[in-house]
Design an enzyme around this catalytic site. Structure first.
Site, PDB file in Angstrom:
ATOM      1  N   PHE A  10       1.141   1.790  12.920  1.00  0.00           N
ATOM      2  CA  PHE A  10       1.224   0.329  13.103  1.00  0.00           C
ATOM      3  C   PHE A  10       1.887  -0.377  11.906  1.00  0.00           C
ATOM      4  O   PHE A  10       2.962  -0.984  12.033  1.00  0.00           O
ATOM      5  CB  PHE A  10      -0.194  -0.186  13.366  1.00  0.00           C
ATOM      6  N   ILE A  58       1.269  15.312   5.575  1.00  0.00           N
ATOM      7  CA  ILE A  58       1.238  15.116   4.108  1.00  0.00           C
ATOM      8  C   ILE A  58       0.350  16.150   3.409  1.00  0.00           C
ATOM      9  O   ILE A  58       0.325  16.199   2.180  1.00  0.00           O
ATOM     10  CB  ILE A  58       0.806  13.685   3.697  1.00  0.00           C
ATOM     11  N   ALA A  80       0.386   6.663   5.296  1.00  0.00           N
ATOM     12  CA  ALA A  80      -0.228   7.632   6.224  1.00  0.00           C
ATOM     13  C   ALA A  80      -1.720   7.760   5.953  1.00  0.00           C
ATOM     14  O   ALA A  80      -2.149   7.934   4.814  1.00  0.00           O
ATOM     15  CB  ALA A  80       0.441   8.995   6.084  1.00  0.00           C
ATOM     16  N   THR A 132      -7.146  -0.469   1.428  1.00  0.00           N
ATOM     17  CA  THR A 132      -7.871  -1.417   2.263  1.00  0.00           C
ATOM     18  C   THR A 132      -8.941  -2.163   1.479  1.00  0.00           C
ATOM     19  O   THR A 132      -9.433  -1.659   0.462  1.00  0.00           O
ATOM     20  CB  THR A 132      -8.529  -0.647   3.433  1.00  0.00           C
ATOM     21  N   ASP A 133      -9.340  -3.330   2.005  1.00  0.00           N
ATOM     22  CA  ASP A 133     -10.454  -4.062   1.379  1.00  0.00           C
ATOM     23  C   ASP A 133     -11.801  -3.394   1.662  1.00  0.00           C
ATOM     24  O   ASP A 133     -12.808  -3.732   1.034  1.00  0.00           O
ATOM     25  CB  ASP A 133     -10.473  -5.530   1.848  1.00  0.00           C
ATOM     26  N   GLU A 134     -11.825  -2.455   2.638  1.00  0.00           N
ATOM     27  CA  GLU A 134     -13.116  -1.850   3.018  1.00  0.00           C
ATOM     28  C   GLU A 134     -13.721  -1.016   1.895  1.00  0.00           C
ATOM     29  O   GLU A 134     -14.914  -0.714   1.925  1.00  0.00           O
ATOM     30  CB  GLU A 134     -12.956  -0.988   4.278  1.00  0.00           C
ATOM     31  N   TYR A 158     -14.526   6.438   6.817  1.00  0.00           N
ATOM     32  CA  TYR A 158     -13.144   5.972   6.603  1.00  0.00           C
ATOM     33  C   TYR A 158     -12.990   5.350   5.217  1.00  0.00           C
ATOM     34  O   TYR A 158     -12.124   5.747   4.428  1.00  0.00           O
ATOM     35  CB  TYR A 158     -12.752   4.953   7.689  1.00  0.00           C
ATOM     36  N   ALA A 160     -14.882   5.501   2.637  1.00  0.00           N
ATOM     37  CA  ALA A 160     -15.177   6.421   1.529  1.00  0.00           C
ATOM     38  C   ALA A 160     -13.963   7.292   1.215  1.00  0.00           C
ATOM     39  O   ALA A 160     -13.648   7.553   0.043  1.00  0.00           O
ATOM     40  CB  ALA A 160     -16.382   7.291   1.876  1.00  0.00           C
ATOM     41  N   LYS A 162     -10.823   6.467   1.880  1.00  0.00           N
ATOM     42  CA  LYS A 162      -9.783   5.614   1.282  1.00  0.00           C
ATOM     43  C   LYS A 162     -10.125   5.357  -0.189  1.00  0.00           C
ATOM     44  O   LYS A 162      -9.243   5.344  -1.051  1.00  0.00           O
ATOM     45  CB  LYS A 162      -9.664   4.282   2.035  1.00  0.00           C
TER      46      LYS A 162
HETATM   47  P1  NAD Z   1      -2.280   3.827  11.938  1.00  0.00           P
HETATM   48  O1  NAD Z   1      -3.475   4.663  12.273  1.00  0.00           O
HETATM   49  O2  NAD Z   1      -1.734   2.897  12.949  1.00  0.00           O
HETATM   50  O3  NAD Z   1      -1.071   4.779  11.498  1.00  0.00           O
HETATM   51  C1  NAD Z   1      -1.239   5.870  10.660  1.00  0.00           C
HETATM   52  C2  NAD Z   1       0.026   6.698  10.688  1.00  0.00           C
HETATM   53  O4  NAD Z   1      -0.155   7.813   9.780  1.00  0.00           O
HETATM   54  C3  NAD Z   1       0.354   7.306  12.051  1.00  0.00           C
HETATM   55  O5  NAD Z   1       1.722   7.163  12.320  1.00  0.00           O
HETATM   56  C4  NAD Z   1      -0.016   8.771  11.912  1.00  0.00           C
HETATM   57  O6  NAD Z   1       0.749   9.634  12.730  1.00  0.00           O
HETATM   58  C5  NAD Z   1       0.262   9.008  10.425  1.00  0.00           C
HETATM   59  N1  NAD Z   1      -0.521  10.125   9.889  1.00  0.00           N
HETATM   60  C6  NAD Z   1      -1.856  10.350  10.027  1.00  0.00           C
HETATM   61  N2  NAD Z   1      -2.205  11.496   9.420  1.00  0.00           N
HETATM   62  C7  NAD Z   1      -1.072  12.001   8.848  1.00  0.00           C
HETATM   63  C8  NAD Z   1      -0.791  13.136   8.065  1.00  0.00           C
HETATM   64  N3  NAD Z   1      -1.744  14.031   7.755  1.00  0.00           N
HETATM   65  N4  NAD Z   1       0.468  13.330   7.637  1.00  0.00           N
HETATM   66  C9  NAD Z   1       1.462  12.442   7.949  1.00  0.00           C
HETATM   67  N5  NAD Z   1       1.251  11.356   8.708  1.00  0.00           N
HETATM   68  C10 NAD Z   1       0.000  11.129   9.141  1.00  0.00           C
HETATM   69  O7  NAD Z   1      -2.672   3.071  10.609  1.00  0.00           O
HETATM   70  P2  NAD Z   1      -2.278   1.604  10.116  1.00  0.00           P
HETATM   71  O8  NAD Z   1      -3.214   0.634  10.704  1.00  0.00           O
HETATM   72  O9  NAD Z   1      -0.820   1.431  10.291  1.00  0.00           O
HETATM   73  O10 NAD Z   1      -2.631   1.723   8.563  1.00  0.00           O
HETATM   74  C11 NAD Z   1      -1.644   2.171   7.627  1.00  0.00           C
HETATM   75  C12 NAD Z   1      -2.264   2.192   6.247  1.00  0.00           C
HETATM   76  O11 NAD Z   1      -2.710   0.880   5.905  1.00  0.00           O
HETATM   77  C13 NAD Z   1      -3.491   3.094   6.129  1.00  0.00           C
HETATM   78  O12 NAD Z   1      -3.455   3.734   4.893  1.00  0.00           O
HETATM   79  C14 NAD Z   1      -4.671   2.131   6.219  1.00  0.00           C
HETATM   80  O13 NAD Z   1      -5.788   2.645   5.500  1.00  0.00           O
HETATM   81  C15 NAD Z   1      -4.089   0.911   5.536  1.00  0.00           C
HETATM   82  N6  NAD Z   1      -4.649  -0.390   5.956  1.00  0.00           N
HETATM   83  C16 NAD Z   1      -4.731  -0.725   7.279  1.00  0.00           C
HETATM   84  C17 NAD Z   1      -5.194  -1.979   7.658  1.00  0.00           C
HETATM   85  C18 NAD Z   1      -5.282  -2.402   9.103  1.00  0.00           C
HETATM   86  O14 NAD Z   1      -5.841  -3.459   9.397  1.00  0.00           O
HETATM   87  N7  NAD Z   1      -4.747  -1.647  10.043  1.00  0.00           N
HETATM   88  C19 NAD Z   1      -5.585  -2.886   6.664  1.00  0.00           C
HETATM   89  C20 NAD Z   1      -5.505  -2.517   5.323  1.00  0.00           C
HETATM   90  C21 NAD Z   1      -5.012  -1.260   4.984  1.00  0.00           C
HETATM   91  O1  DAU Z   2     -10.307  -4.399   6.559  1.00  0.00           O
HETATM   92  C1  DAU Z   2      -9.201  -3.555   6.688  1.00  0.00           C
HETATM   93  C2  DAU Z   2      -9.466  -2.534   7.768  1.00  0.00           C
HETATM   94  O2  DAU Z   2      -9.398  -3.224   9.005  1.00  0.00           O
HETATM   95  C3  DAU Z   2      -8.509  -1.363   7.744  1.00  0.00           C
HETATM   96  O3  DAU Z   2      -8.672  -0.650   6.548  1.00  0.00           O
HETATM   97  C4  DAU Z   2      -8.767  -0.425   8.930  1.00  0.00           C
HETATM   98  O4  DAU Z   2      -7.797   0.612   8.957  1.00  0.00           O
HETATM   99  C5  DAU Z   2      -8.664  -1.250  10.208  1.00  0.00           C
HETATM  100  O5  DAU Z   2      -8.963  -0.431  11.318  1.00  0.00           O
HETATM  101  C6  DAU Z   2      -9.621  -2.440  10.158  1.00  0.00           C
HETATM  102  O6  DAU Z   2     -11.003  -1.999  10.200  1.00  0.00           O
HETATM  103  P1  DAU Z   2     -12.112  -2.772  11.068  1.00  0.00           P
HETATM  104  O7  DAU Z   2     -13.207  -1.830  11.365  1.00  0.00           O
HETATM  105  O8  DAU Z   2     -12.447  -4.076  10.455  1.00  0.00           O
HETATM  106  O9  DAU Z   2     -11.209  -3.098  12.376  1.00  0.00           O
HETATM  107  P2  DAU Z   2     -11.503  -2.955  13.948  1.00  0.00           P
HETATM  108  O10 DAU Z   2     -10.344  -3.575  14.649  1.00  0.00           O
HETATM  109  O11 DAU Z   2     -11.915  -1.581  14.338  1.00  0.00           O
HETATM  110  O12 DAU Z   2     -12.765  -3.907  14.128  1.00  0.00           O
HETATM  111  C7  DAU Z   2     -12.714  -5.281  13.732  1.00  0.00           C
HETATM  112  C8  DAU Z   2     -14.089  -5.886  13.991  1.00  0.00           C
HETATM  113  O13 DAU Z   2     -14.303  -5.942  15.413  1.00  0.00           O
HETATM  114  C9  DAU Z   2     -15.229  -5.059  13.425  1.00  0.00           C
HETATM  115  O14 DAU Z   2     -16.245  -5.927  12.942  1.00  0.00           O
HETATM  116  C10 DAU Z   2     -15.747  -4.274  14.636  1.00  0.00           C
HETATM  117  C11 DAU Z   2     -15.460  -5.199  15.799  1.00  0.00           C
HETATM  118  N1  DAU Z   2     -15.163  -4.535  17.099  1.00  0.00           N
HETATM  119  C12 DAU Z   2     -14.200  -3.568  17.111  1.00  0.00           C
HETATM  120  C13 DAU Z   2     -13.898  -2.906  18.281  1.00  0.00           C
HETATM  121  C14 DAU Z   2     -12.856  -1.821  18.311  1.00  0.00           C
HETATM  122  C15 DAU Z   2     -15.833  -4.924  18.252  1.00  0.00           C
HETATM  123  O15 DAU Z   2     -16.692  -5.837  18.217  1.00  0.00           O
HETATM  124  N2  DAU Z   2     -15.524  -4.267  19.411  1.00  0.00           N
HETATM  125  C16 DAU Z   2     -14.607  -3.259  19.478  1.00  0.00           C
HETATM  126  O16 DAU Z   2     -14.405  -2.683  20.590  1.00  0.00           O
END
Ligand code: NAD
Ligand code: DAU
Length: 351
Positions: A10, A58, A80, A132-134, A158, A160, A162
């Site tokens: 994403f 990776i 990744a 991430t902020d988590e 997750y 932990a 990160k």
């Molecule tokens: P995502 O799950 O959509 O994408 C992860 C990508 O990494 C995928 O394309 C997957 O194929 C690839 N991948 C997974 N394992 C791999 C491996 N072993 N080798 C090579 N590629 C691999 O994740 P995202 O939401 O795009 O998040 C990207 C980064 O940003 C992550 O590090 C996540 O912790 C961080 N992040 C995400 C959010 C969020 O809200 N989505 C917020 C803050 C930080």
């Molecule tokens: O804060 C950054 C993080 O945000 C990233 O590091 C993670 O990769 C990303 O997945 C995201 O984590 P969250 O757990 O916050 O996101 P998620 O979209 O899974 O859930 C957002 C909130 O919504 C959370 O409080 C759980 C709730 N939720 C989620 C799902 C999937 C629901 O209530 N119902 C659901 O079906």
């Protein structure tokens, strides 16, 4: 060129697409293509000789060494990861493998490559770790927002893993002098997000007439950032961030989950009205997530003060764009709702 890991996911894919809108510097995109990776997202780059895709894990040191030797990147941007908290609760092993062992392997390959660079290239090299902020744990309603100095207190497998990867990155700077940058960002939303995460899941389920599953009381708070703003923050940090520093990235958009779901329903009621009733009628309360963090909130003032970065989108403008994108890109959503996705939904939401 720059090396991007996870560039078919994403945020990574949004970053790569945005990169080519701003720059003609080549990108080596290294992705294992797990369930979350999707080359369809990068379709517009087909035939572009500046985008080189390598399907590589990776954790595969030999493959990484070969890529470094052949392409000689000036920077690594490490996206990744296994990224979905609920999946980490069902099966943490993949998270330890990719997020900890994978980041370690990438750091080792990078360190070897960087050590052999000539002086000026060595000094200019950067390893940017996307985190991430988590990692900071959970806030109460009255706690101040997370800052760069908030102690780490990750609560899910997750977060932990990160946190473990952040610590390794920090240690490689402190011990070996590797020029690293770390960003800790809040919840992203926008185009091409896999429909297992809250916002795209709710849009997809609403349109399919399925229940909208809200965990617990729906009062958990997240700080939402449009993905394009996360990408612009990463570009700024790469260009002008101080080696060894960490930067919090956030949208100043704290919202309760129920508020987010209500807003989505209202947007859909306006843009794609149902024959009768509102999408809000589909909201269903389901069992809470185990160990569910109550509130995340980011203080992003350091990034603004030092690098002048601010988000361009408000929650209202970003969410409207996002809903429109999902309405216009049903084929992309259908394409990723494969057998694996159906298995996940059946397993996770069965109860
Ligand atoms: P995502 O799950 O959509 O994408 C992860 C990508 O990494 C995928 O394309 C997957 O194929 C690839 N991948 C997974 N394992 C791999 C491996 N072993 N080798 C090579 N590629 C691999 O994740 P995202 O939401 O795009 O998040 C990207 C980064 O940003 C992550 O590090 C996540 O912790 C961080 N992040 C995400 C959010 C969020 O809200 N989505 C917020 C803050 C930080
Ligand atoms: O804060 C950054 C993080 O945000 C990233 O590091 C993670 O990769 C990303 O997945 C995201 O984590 P969250 O757990 O916050 O996101 P998620 O979209 O899974 O859930 C957002 C909130 O919504 C959370 O409080 C759980 C709730 N939720 C989620 C799902 C999937 C629901 O209530 N119902 C659901 O079906």
């Amino acid at each position: 060129m720059i090396l991007v890991t996870g560039g078919a996911g994403f945020i990574g894919a949004n970053f790569v697409l945005d990169w080519f809108r701003q720059s003609d510097e080549a990108v080596l995109n290294v992705d294992k293509l797990t369930y979350a990776g999707n080359l369809g997202t990068l379709q517009s780059l087909q035939g572009n000789p500046k985008h080189v895709f390598a399907r590589v894990d990776i954790c595969d040191r030999a493959a990484l060494d070969a890529l470094f030797a052949e392409h000689k990147p000036r920077a690594v941007l490490h996206f990744a990861a296994e990224s979905h908290v609920d999946r980490s609760i069902h099966g943490p092993a993949d998270f330890v493998q990719t997020n900890v062992v994978g980041t370690f392997t990438l750091l080792e390959a990078t360190r070897q490559y960087w050590n052999a660079l000539p002086g000026a290239e060595k000094a200019a090299f950067r390893f940017l770790h996307v985190s991430t902020d988590e990692v900071f744990g959970s806030l109460s309603t009255t706690d101040p927002q997370f800052s760069e100095t908030t102690p780490y207190a990750p609560n899910s497998p997750y977060s932990a893993t990160k946190a473990g990867s952040d610590h390794l990155v920090r240690a490689y700077h402190h011990t070996y002098g590797l020029p690293v940058l770390t960003t800790n960002c809040s919840n992203n939303y926008g185009p091409y997000q896999f429909p297992e995460k809250l916002i795209p899941l709710m849009i997809a389920n609403a349109l399919a007439g399925k229940p909208l599953p809200v965990y617990g009381d729906g009062q958990n708070v997240r700080d939402w950032l449009y993905v394009g703003d996360h990408c612009s923050a990463i570009r700024e940090v790469l260009a002008r961030g101080q080696s060894g520093e960490t930067y919090n990235v956030g949208g100043w958009n704290e919202k309760k989950n129920l508020e987010v779901v209500h807003t989505l329903c209202d947007l859909l009621d306006e843009m794609r009205p149902k024959a009768a009733g509102s999408y809000r009628d589909q909201i269903t309360y389901v069992a809470d997530r185990a160990g569910h963090d109550r509130r995340y909130a980011i203080d992003a003032r350091k990034l603004e003060r030092e690098l002048g970065w601010k988000p361009a989108e408000t929650f209202e403008t970003g969410l409207r764009k996002t809903v429109l994108w999902y309405l216009d890109n049903h084929a992309w959503v259908a394409g990723v709702q494969s057998g694996e996705y159906q298995n996940w939904v059946a397993k996770h939401y069965a109860a």
